[in-house]
Design a protein around this motif. Structure first.
Motif, PDB file in Angstrom:
ATOM      1  N   SER A 178       6.329  11.839   0.991  1.00 11.51           N
ATOM      2  CA  SER A 178       5.985  12.322  -0.499  1.00 11.51           C
ATOM      3  C   SER A 178       6.015  13.856  -0.421  1.00 11.51           C
ATOM      4  O   SER A 178       6.023  14.410   0.658  1.00 11.51           O
ATOM      5  CB  SER A 178       4.543  11.813  -0.844  1.00 11.51           C
ATOM      6  OG  SER A 178       3.567  12.412   0.177  1.00 11.51           O
ATOM      7  N   ARG A 197      -5.460   8.369   2.946  1.00  6.15           N
ATOM      8  CA  ARG A 197      -5.461   7.855   1.654  1.00  6.15           C
ATOM      9  C   ARG A 197      -4.513   6.628   1.465  1.00  6.15           C
ATOM     10  O   ARG A 197      -4.641   5.618   0.812  1.00  6.15           O
ATOM     11  CB  ARG A 197      -5.278   8.972   0.816  1.00  6.15           C
ATOM     12  CG  ARG A 197      -5.632   8.453  -0.870  1.00  6.15           C
ATOM     13  CD  ARG A 197      -4.921   9.580  -1.740  1.00  6.15           C
ATOM     14  NE  ARG A 197      -3.615   9.900  -1.488  1.00  6.15           N
ATOM     15  CZ  ARG A 197      -2.817  10.705  -2.251  1.00  6.15           C
ATOM     16  NH1 ARG A 197      -3.481  11.417  -2.852  1.00  6.15           N
ATOM     17  NH2 ARG A 197      -1.512  10.999  -2.130  1.00  6.15           N
ATOM     18  N   ASP A 198      -3.339   6.790   1.850  1.00  9.11           N
ATOM     19  CA  ASP A 198      -2.274   5.897   1.912  1.00  9.11           C
ATOM     20  C   ASP A 198      -2.575   4.435   2.590  1.00  9.11           C
ATOM     21  O   ASP A 198      -2.304   3.521   2.079  1.00  9.11           O
ATOM     22  CB  ASP A 198      -0.877   6.499   2.487  1.00  9.11           C
ATOM     23  CG  ASP A 198      -0.317   7.693   1.629  1.00  9.11           C
ATOM     24  OD1 ASP A 198      -0.869   7.627   0.258  1.00  9.11           O
ATOM     25  OD2 ASP A 198       0.481   8.269   2.063  1.00  9.11           O
ATOM     26  N   ASN A 250      -5.634   3.514   3.090  1.00 15.15           N
ATOM     27  CA  ASN A 250      -6.794   2.760   2.440  1.00 15.15           C
ATOM     28  C   ASN A 250      -6.036   2.004   1.178  1.00 15.15           C
ATOM     29  O   ASN A 250      -6.500   0.874   1.088  1.00 15.15           O
ATOM     30  CB  ASN A 250      -7.616   3.747   1.982  1.00 15.15           C
ATOM     31  CG  ASN A 250      -8.427   4.277   3.121  1.00 15.15           C
ATOM     32  OD1 ASN A 250      -8.764   3.663   4.262  1.00 15.15           O
ATOM     33  ND2 ASN A 250      -9.129   5.298   2.930  1.00 15.15           N
ATOM     34  N   GLU A 251      -5.099   2.665   0.616  1.00 16.21           N
ATOM     35  CA  GLU A 251      -4.526   2.131  -0.435  1.00 16.21           C
ATOM     36  C   GLU A 251      -3.841   0.991  -0.219  1.00 16.21           C
ATOM     37  O   GLU A 251      -3.530  -0.306  -0.921  1.00 16.21           O
ATOM     38  CB  GLU A 251      -3.582   3.078  -1.274  1.00 16.21           C
ATOM     39  CG  GLU A 251      -4.336   3.952  -2.060  1.00 16.21           C
ATOM     40  CD  GLU A 251      -3.301   5.063  -2.669  1.00 16.21           C
ATOM     41  OE1 GLU A 251      -2.202   5.100  -2.489  1.00 16.21           O
ATOM     42  OE2 GLU A 251      -3.758   5.918  -3.293  1.00 16.21           O
ATOM     43  N   LEU A 252      -3.074   0.898   1.076  1.00 15.45           N
ATOM     44  CA  LEU A 252      -2.281  -0.320   1.299  1.00 15.45           C
ATOM     45  C   LEU A 252      -3.201  -1.305   1.973  1.00 15.45           C
ATOM     46  O   LEU A 252      -3.002  -2.516   1.649  1.00 15.45           O
ATOM     47  CB  LEU A 252      -1.473   0.099   2.795  1.00 15.45           C
ATOM     48  CG  LEU A 252      -0.481  -0.837   3.428  1.00 15.45           C
ATOM     49  CD1 LEU A 252       0.381  -1.670   2.333  1.00 15.45           C
ATOM     50  CD2 LEU A 252       0.222  -0.457   4.580  1.00 15.45           C
ATOM     51  N   VAL A 258      -6.283  -2.047   0.663  1.00 17.63           N
ATOM     52  CA  VAL A 258      -6.858  -2.634  -0.617  1.00 17.63           C
ATOM     53  C   VAL A 258      -5.778  -3.595  -1.402  1.00 17.63           C
ATOM     54  O   VAL A 258      -6.132  -4.742  -1.788  1.00 17.63           O
ATOM     55  CB  VAL A 258      -7.165  -1.297  -1.550  1.00 17.63           C
ATOM     56  CG1 VAL A 258      -7.385  -2.086  -3.089  1.00 17.63           C
ATOM     57  CG2 VAL A 258      -8.227  -0.612  -1.019  1.00 17.63           C
ATOM     58  N   LYS A 259      -4.442  -3.237  -1.389  1.00 13.15           N
ATOM     59  CA  LYS A 259      -3.259  -3.803  -1.774  1.00 13.15           C
ATOM     60  C   LYS A 259      -3.261  -5.338  -1.278  1.00 13.15           C
ATOM     61  O   LYS A 259      -3.009  -6.500  -1.854  1.00 13.15           O
ATOM     62  CB  LYS A 259      -2.167  -3.130  -1.964  1.00 13.15           C
ATOM     63  CG  LYS A 259      -1.986  -2.108  -2.887  1.00 13.15           C
ATOM     64  CD  LYS A 259      -0.443  -1.503  -2.853  1.00 13.15           C
ATOM     65  CE  LYS A 259      -0.458  -0.433  -3.883  1.00 13.15           C
ATOM     66  NZ  LYS A 259       0.701   0.345  -3.851  1.00 13.15           N
ATOM     67  N   GLN A 260      -3.437  -5.216   0.334  1.00 13.44           N
ATOM     68  CA  GLN A 260      -3.170  -6.337   1.078  1.00 13.44           C
ATOM     69  C   GLN A 260      -4.376  -7.366   0.908  1.00 13.44           C
ATOM     70  O   GLN A 260      -4.277  -8.545   0.883  1.00 13.44           O
ATOM     71  CB  GLN A 260      -2.979  -6.089   2.653  1.00 13.44           C
ATOM     72  CG  GLN A 260      -1.786  -5.374   2.987  1.00 13.44           C
ATOM     73  CD  GLN A 260      -1.536  -5.133   4.434  1.00 13.44           C
ATOM     74  OE1 GLN A 260      -2.755  -5.004   4.997  1.00 13.44           O
ATOM     75  NE2 GLN A 260      -0.521  -4.834   4.781  1.00 13.44           N
ATOM     76  N   SER A 261      -5.588  -6.803   0.656  1.00 14.72           N
ATOM     77  CA  SER A 261      -6.836  -7.419   0.357  1.00 14.72           C
ATOM     78  C   SER A 261      -6.729  -8.223  -0.860  1.00 14.72           C
ATOM     79  O   SER A 261      -7.048  -9.355  -1.121  1.00 14.72           O
ATOM     80  CB  SER A 261      -8.055  -6.656   0.607  1.00 14.72           C
ATOM     81  OG  SER A 261      -9.166  -7.265   0.284  1.00 14.72           O
ATOM     82  N   SER A 262      -6.215  -7.705  -2.019  1.00 11.88           N
ATOM     83  CA  SER A 262      -6.142  -8.049  -3.166  1.00 11.88           C
ATOM     84  C   SER A 262      -5.318  -9.288  -3.259  1.00 11.88           C
ATOM     85  O   SER A 262      -5.187 -10.294  -3.947  1.00 11.88           O
ATOM     86  CB  SER A 262      -5.828  -7.187  -4.351  1.00 11.88           C
ATOM     87  OG  SER A 262      -4.536  -6.248  -3.924  1.00 11.88           O
TER      88      SER A 262
END
Length: 236
Positions: A23, A193-194, A196-198, A200-204
């Motif tokens: 990024s 941060r990246d 944690n976002e990954l 969260v996506k896997q958990s959802s």
């Protein structure tokens, strides 16, 4: 300067050969780290053609080695010790061949007393542990992060010598080390941060009923059943 050039070399190589993109924010933080380390460590810069060729000959294999070690552990499920078991014999053979050329006095001319022998074996043991820890870091993070970790060590040594032992590296070096540490802090924050976002996506996805994806597991064979109910193996 050669060590500083490893970071952009890895980023460009991963973009070209693996398609891994960095990024814009991470690129800025890595640029700050490289500039800060250059300010802190480079004091007398002179260009020499032979030195430049040697640097290029080291930068490319070093970058390739870090990328391969990281990808083999993360994508192909290799362990650090397994990779070392495969590569160490080649490294030892290369050193045995190069020692007569790089160490003109020769092996037999060395004073092999007890203290020197113990020191050499202790140095070899520490070198093995250093290689092992580096391989573990490459498997847990990435090639770029591994380079940043090494540059962090350089800055800590410089600032630690100033704070603890009252050395005087100069205002320019201290400012460069500070800039590099700020860039490292930003780079670490972006990586966390990246991650944690990954997560969260896997958990959802898991809560929504989708099966979890495991990219690190490589399927080599597919088990199916024929019309008689017997299991056969269809190689992929």
């Amino acid at each position: 300067m050669a060590k500083i050039a490893v970071t952009p070399t890895i980023v460009i190589a991963e973009l070209i050969f693996i398609g891994k993109r960095v990024s814009f924010q991470k690129a800025l933080s890595l640029a700050a780290v490289s500039v800060g380390v250059a300010i802190a460590t480079v004091t007398d810069l002179q260009f020499n053609l032979f030195g430049a060729l040697v640097a290029v000959a080291w930068i490319i294999p070093s970058s390739t080695n870090k990328i391969l070690w990281s990808n083999l552990q993360q994508q192909e499920n290799w362990t650090a010790l397994a990779l070392m078991w495969r590569t160490t014999p080649i490294t030892v053979f290369s050193l045995v061949v190069l020692i007569p050329w790089l160490d003109p006095p020769g092996l037999m001319a060395f004073d092999w007393n007890f203290c020197n022998t113990v020191a050499i074996f202790l140095s070899a043991l520490l070198g093995f542990l250093l290689q092992w820890s580096g391989a573990l870091a490459l498997g847990a993070t990435s090639a770029t992060t591994h380079v940043v970790l090494g540059q962090f060590k350089t800055c800590v040594i410089l600032l630690g010598g100033f704070l603890l032992f009252h050395s005087n590296p100069g205002v320019k070096s201290l400012c460069g080390a500070t800039i590099a540490l700020i860039g490292m802090a930003v780079y670490t924050y972006l990586n966390l941060r990246d991650g944690n976002e990954l997560a969260v996506k896997q958990s959802s996805l898991k809560q929504a009923g989708f099966p979890s994806l495991k990219p690190n597991v490589k399927l080599s064979k597919l088990h199916v059943e024929n019309h008689d109910g017997k299991e056969v193996i269809d190689p992929v």
